[in-house]
Design a protein around this motif. Structure first.
Motif, PDB file in Angstrom:
ATOM      1  N   GLU A  11       0.922  -1.220  -0.147  1.00 15.32           N
ATOM      2  CA  GLU A  11      -0.218   0.181  -0.196  1.00 15.32           C
ATOM      3  C   GLU A  11       0.669   1.315  -0.175  1.00 15.32           C
ATOM      4  O   GLU A  11       0.310   2.225  -0.476  1.00 15.32           O
ATOM      5  N   LEU A  12       2.110   1.229   0.544  1.00 13.04           N
ATOM      6  CA  LEU A  12       2.663   2.598   0.640  1.00 13.04           C
ATOM      7  C   LEU A  12       3.492   2.544  -0.393  1.00 13.04           C
ATOM      8  O   LEU A  12       3.719   3.590  -0.537  1.00 13.04           O
ATOM      9  N   ARG A  13       3.563   1.412  -1.023  1.00 10.60           N
ATOM     10  CA  ARG A  13       4.856   2.073  -2.113  1.00 10.60           C
ATOM     11  C   ARG A  13       3.801   2.439  -2.898  1.00 10.60           C
ATOM     12  O   ARG A  13       4.638   2.494  -4.255  1.00 10.60           O
ATOM     13  N   GLN A  14       2.874   1.512  -3.329  1.00 12.16           N
ATOM     14  CA  GLN A  14       1.525   2.198  -4.224  1.00 12.16           C
ATOM     15  C   GLN A  14       1.059   3.460  -4.390  1.00 12.16           C
ATOM     16  O   GLN A  14       1.374   4.215  -5.410  1.00 12.16           O
ATOM     17  N   VAL A  15       1.637   4.512  -2.743  1.00 11.64           N
ATOM     18  CA  VAL A  15       0.818   5.451  -2.687  1.00 11.64           C
ATOM     19  C   VAL A  15       2.264   6.427  -2.889  1.00 11.64           C
ATOM     20  O   VAL A  15       2.039   7.662  -3.957  1.00 11.64           O
ATOM     21  N   ALA A  16       3.194   5.669  -2.531  1.00 16.75           N
ATOM     22  CA  ALA A  16       4.819   6.354  -3.499  1.00 16.75           C
ATOM     23  C   ALA A  16       5.229   6.545  -4.988  1.00 16.75           C
ATOM     24  O   ALA A  16       5.192   8.061  -5.516  1.00 16.75           O
ATOM     25  N   GLU A  17       4.404   5.866  -5.373  1.00 14.33           N
ATOM     26  CA  GLU A  17       4.547   5.619  -6.891  1.00 14.33           C
ATOM     27  C   GLU A  17       2.651   6.698  -7.912  1.00 14.33           C
ATOM     28  O   GLU A  17       2.885   7.347  -8.914  1.00 14.33           O
ATOM     29  N   GLU A  18       2.216   6.613  -7.102  1.00 15.79           N
ATOM     30  CA  GLU A  18       1.185   7.391  -7.357  1.00 15.79           C
ATOM     31  C   GLU A  18       0.996   8.969  -7.451  1.00 15.79           C
ATOM     32  O   GLU A  18       0.704   9.949  -8.597  1.00 15.79           O
ATOM     33  N   VAL A  19       1.665   9.098  -6.034  1.00 16.58           N
ATOM     34  CA  VAL A  19       2.590  10.887  -6.036  1.00 16.58           C
ATOM     35  C   VAL A  19       3.653  11.009  -6.998  1.00 16.58           C
ATOM     36  O   VAL A  19       4.127  12.040  -6.552  1.00 16.58           O
TER      37      VAL A  19
END
Length: 120
Positions: free
Chosen positions: A82-90
Motif C-alpha cells: 500500500e505504501l509503495r503504491q502511494v509513493a508511485e501514485e504521487v
C-alpha cells in the motif's frame, strides 16, 4: 593549538561571560512557513498506514518505524505494498532502511541510495 583556538584566536582561556544565552522565544518556530513537514510514525496495524498515506498525499515526508511488523504474515506485505503504491501514485519515493524503518516521500522528493561521503 586546538580547533576552537584557531577559530576564536589565541590561547587565552574562556569564561562564562564570553558566551551568550540564546533565547528560543526569539526564534520563529511556526510551521506555517514550511512547505513540507517530516513525520515520524510507528506502524503496528493497517490503521497506521492510513495516516501515513494521508501525510504523503498532503506532500509530507514520513519516516515509519516498522519494528512491530517483522512478522512473516500477509499483513506486513499488504501494508508495504500500500505504501509503495502511494509513493508511485504521487511520483514520490520509498525505501526500506534496515529491518526497522521505511521512508516515504511525496512528489518531487527522491531518496538517495548512497550514504553521504560514501560511494556504494
Amino acid at each position: 593549538m586546538g580547533l576552537m583556538s584557531k577559530i576564536l584566536g589565541g590561547s587565552q582561556s574562556r569564561s562564562v561571560e564570553d558566551y551568550s544565552e540564546l533565547n528560543l522565544e526569539d526564534v520563529s518556530t511556526g510551521s506555517a512557513e514550511a512547505a513540507m513537514q517530516v513525520h515520524i510514525a510507528e506502524v503496528g496495524s493497517q490503521a497506521d498506514a492510513i495516516d501515513i498515506k494521508d501525510a504523503v498525499y498532503d506532500g509530507d515526508i514520513v519516516i515509519a518505524d516498522i519494528t512491530r511488523l517483522r512478522t512473516e504474515d500477509s499483513t506486513v506485505e499488504h501494508i508495504v505494498d500500500e505504501l509503495r503504491q502511494v509513493a508511485e501514485e504521487v511520483d514520490g519515493d520509498i525505501v526500506r532502511k534496515g529491518e526497522d524503518q521505511m521512508i516515504i516521500t511525496p512528489t518531487g522528493v527522491h531518496i538517495s541510495r548512497e550514504k553521504l561521503g560514501q560511494k556504494l
